[in-house]
Write an enzyme that holds these catalytic residues in place. Structure first.
Site, mmCIF file in Angstrom:
data_model
loop_
_atom_site.group_PDB
_atom_site.id
_atom_site.type_symbol
_atom_site.label_atom_id
_atom_site.label_comp_id
_atom_site.label_asym_id
_atom_site.label_seq_id
_atom_site.Cartn_x
_atom_site.Cartn_y
_atom_site.Cartn_z
ATOM 1 N N HIS A 228 29.569 0.173 9.781
ATOM 2 C CA HIS A 228 28.321 0.009 9.448
ATOM 3 C C HIS A 228 27.883 0.944 7.852
ATOM 4 C CE1 HIS A 228 23.541 1.259 9.298
ATOM 5 N NE2 HIS A 228 24.283 2.050 7.577
ATOM 6 N N GLU A 229 29.378 1.225 7.362
ATOM 7 C CA GLU A 229 29.364 1.797 6.227
ATOM 8 C C GLU A 229 30.379 0.417 5.548
ATOM 9 O OE1 GLU A 229 27.265 3.648 4.828
ATOM 10 O OE2 GLU A 229 26.984 5.041 7.039
ATOM 11 N N GLU B 193 20.415 -2.834 4.654
ATOM 12 C CA GLU B 193 20.828 -2.429 5.884
ATOM 13 C C GLU B 193 20.963 -3.671 6.754
ATOM 14 O OE1 GLU B 193 21.530 0.560 6.653
ATOM 15 O OE2 GLU B 193 20.826 0.801 8.896
HETATM 16 ZN ZN LIG Z 1 23.340 1.954 6.587
#
Ligand SMILES: [Zn+2]
Length: 492
Positions: free
Chosen positions: A263-264, A293
């Site tokens: 995710h990061e 995001e």
């Molecule tokens: Zn995030």
């Protein structure tokens, strides 16, 4: 990069502001990673001073920006530079310093109280602070000005020009479809609700090796990127040559640590692939939180939770985490994709995640609009959780008190999580006109996907507003149909 003399002048005067942001970003990264526990007082002092310096320098740009805006030869780049600075100017000139200070002070106190209240599941303890914060945020919305709903003023801080009309449209299309898909998955049991690997414990050193291999698979650069450890994983984009992420090691259910990394990395790849010419300007960063995001979710879910990606990580799992060797690749894939209606947002799967957001959005909107009182929030939360997810919190600690956002005054932030999923779906659909994504992931050729994202999204930085960027590159804005289609194909 600008040919306009006035914009050049603006950019020259922006350089120290960029440096202040750079310094302040690094101090924040340090707070979460290496700062000694008792150093928060001097750090808070330094941060507040830097913020004041920034505010003064931005405010000083007002007349120059106004003059520059009237020029007739402005490029998209010039307009982007002026647009971003004007957003800051708007905030600083509309919100009086006394209100900012009050917000800052209340948030600092409220966060301490919230931590304790959550632990004791005692909403009553937090209630007066939340009331104060809601009151201050409503004042802030009035000062900022808005069209339609006052909540629009707050969402705009995180996602430029976003309105309740946009978000209502997204959720009214998304919610019934998610309910339908979730029901079918639970009824038919194609994906498990739990998995034995969830209770398997790991050594941190072994898991580190897995995560380092994940960085290698994602082809993260060694000289401009680093990974550290923090309680809540995050990304700090300092410059296109300096991007940092964190992950966590809880010793159990290794997928949490691994998917935090993926995710990061999605956030990090965005920051690393912004055109380096935009460094030291207001445009050298992602376009909005929703766009950001979309990148983290794209890598975490659309790529990371696929069968093809499971194949890529399977050898390193077997090598470093011996307890995985009794599980087949398909077994690991099922572990990566358990579907379980649960109370906690950060533990939610792809199918239930957006329900957690819609209920926060509805409550925030009603609080800021003055349609409900703070005292009504816990019951509203529990009822909506039962309606959407099918589970009811036993206490407020695992209900209305679970997230830090409200204590820190982050009203308007939550919707960007769902927008990220929605835009991720739009990109997943669009990218396949150029790239066979399953084949590409299967071949481990993730560089091709990164190159596509760089050309269509990343290199532009914040040149365009999130709506303009989507319209330009994806020919539509915040369309949830693609996410629904992707989920149907995967889960039904
Ligand atoms: Zn995030």
């Amino acid at each position: 990069m600008s040919k306009n003399a006035l914009v050049q002048d603006v950019l020259e005067k922006y350089k120290p502001i960029w440096a202040l942001d750079h310094a302040s970003g690094l101090l924040e990264w340090d707070i979460e990673t290496y700062m000694p526990v008792d150093a928060s007082k001097p750090r808070g002092f330094a941060q507040a001073q830097l913020a004041l310096m920034k505010q003064e320098r931005v405010t000083n740009l007002a007349s120059l920006v106004a003059k520059a805006e009237k020029q007739s030869d402005l490029t998209d780049y010039d307009r982007g530079v002026l647009r971003i600075i004007k957003r800051d100017l708007h905030y600083y000139t509309r919100v009086p310093p006394s209100l900012l200070e009050d917000l800052q002070r209340t948030a600092t106190e409220a966060t301490v109280v919230w931590r304790d209240a959550r632990k004791k599941a005692d909403f009553g303890k937090f209630k007066p602070y939340l009331e104060k914060i809601v009151d201050l945020k409503r004042q802030e919305a009035e000062k900022l000005g808005y069209q339609g709903h006052p909540y629009n003023a707050l969402m705009d801080r995180f996602e430029e020009e976003l309105t309740t009309t946009d978000v209502d449209k997204v959720f009214s299309a998304l919610v019934p479809n998610l309910k339908r898909i979730l029901k079918k998955v639970l009824d038919e049991g194609k994906y498990p609700t739990s998995h034995p690997l969830e209770s398997a414990t790991y050594e941190e050193a072994s898991m580190r090796r897995v995560n380092e291999e994940v960085l290698r698979i994602l082809n993260m650069p060694e000289r401009t990127f680093r990974m550290d450890v923090s309680t809540h994983p995050f990304t700090a984009g300092m410059a296109t040559e300096d991007v940092r992420i964190t992950t966590r090691y809880e010793g159990k259910s290794f997928k949490d640590s691994m998917y935090s990394v993926i995710h990061e990395c999605g956030h990090a790849i965005y920051e690393l692939q912004v055109n380096p010419d935009l460094d030291y300007t207001p445009l050298g960063r992602g376009s909005s939180l929703g766009l950001h995001e979309s990148q983290s979710r794209f890598w975490e879910n659309f790529v990371g939770r696929s069968r093809e990606f499971t194949k890529l990580v399977y050898p390193t799992l077997k090598k470093n985490l011996s307890f995985t060797s009794s599980h087949s690749e398909e077994g690991i894939y099922k572990y990566f994709n358990t579907v379980k209606p649960s109370l906690i947002r950060v533990e939610a799967d792809e199918l239930t995640y957006n329900f957690h957001i819609v209920l926060r959005y509805e409550i925030e909107k009603k609080l800021i609009g003055g349609e409900v009182e703070v005292s009504e929030a816990p019951a509203l939360w529990n009822n909506m959780m039962e309606e959407f997810v099918g589970v009811r919190p036993e206490n407020d600690g695992v209900g209305v008190l679970q997230d830090v956002h409200w204590s820190s005054g982050g009203f308007g932030y939550f919707p960007t999580y769902s927008l990220g999923n929605v835009i991720g779906g739009m990109i997943y659909d669009r990218i396949q006109k150029d790239i066979d994504i399953k084949k590409t992931v299967d071949a481990g050729d993730l560089g091709r996907i990164k190159a596509w994202l760089r050309e269509h999204i990343h290199k532009l930085g914040a040149t365009y507003s999130p709506k303009d960027l989507q319209q330009r590159e994806l020919a539509e804005t915040y369309n949830p149909e693609h996410l629904v289609k992707y989920l149907e194909r995967k889960y039904l």
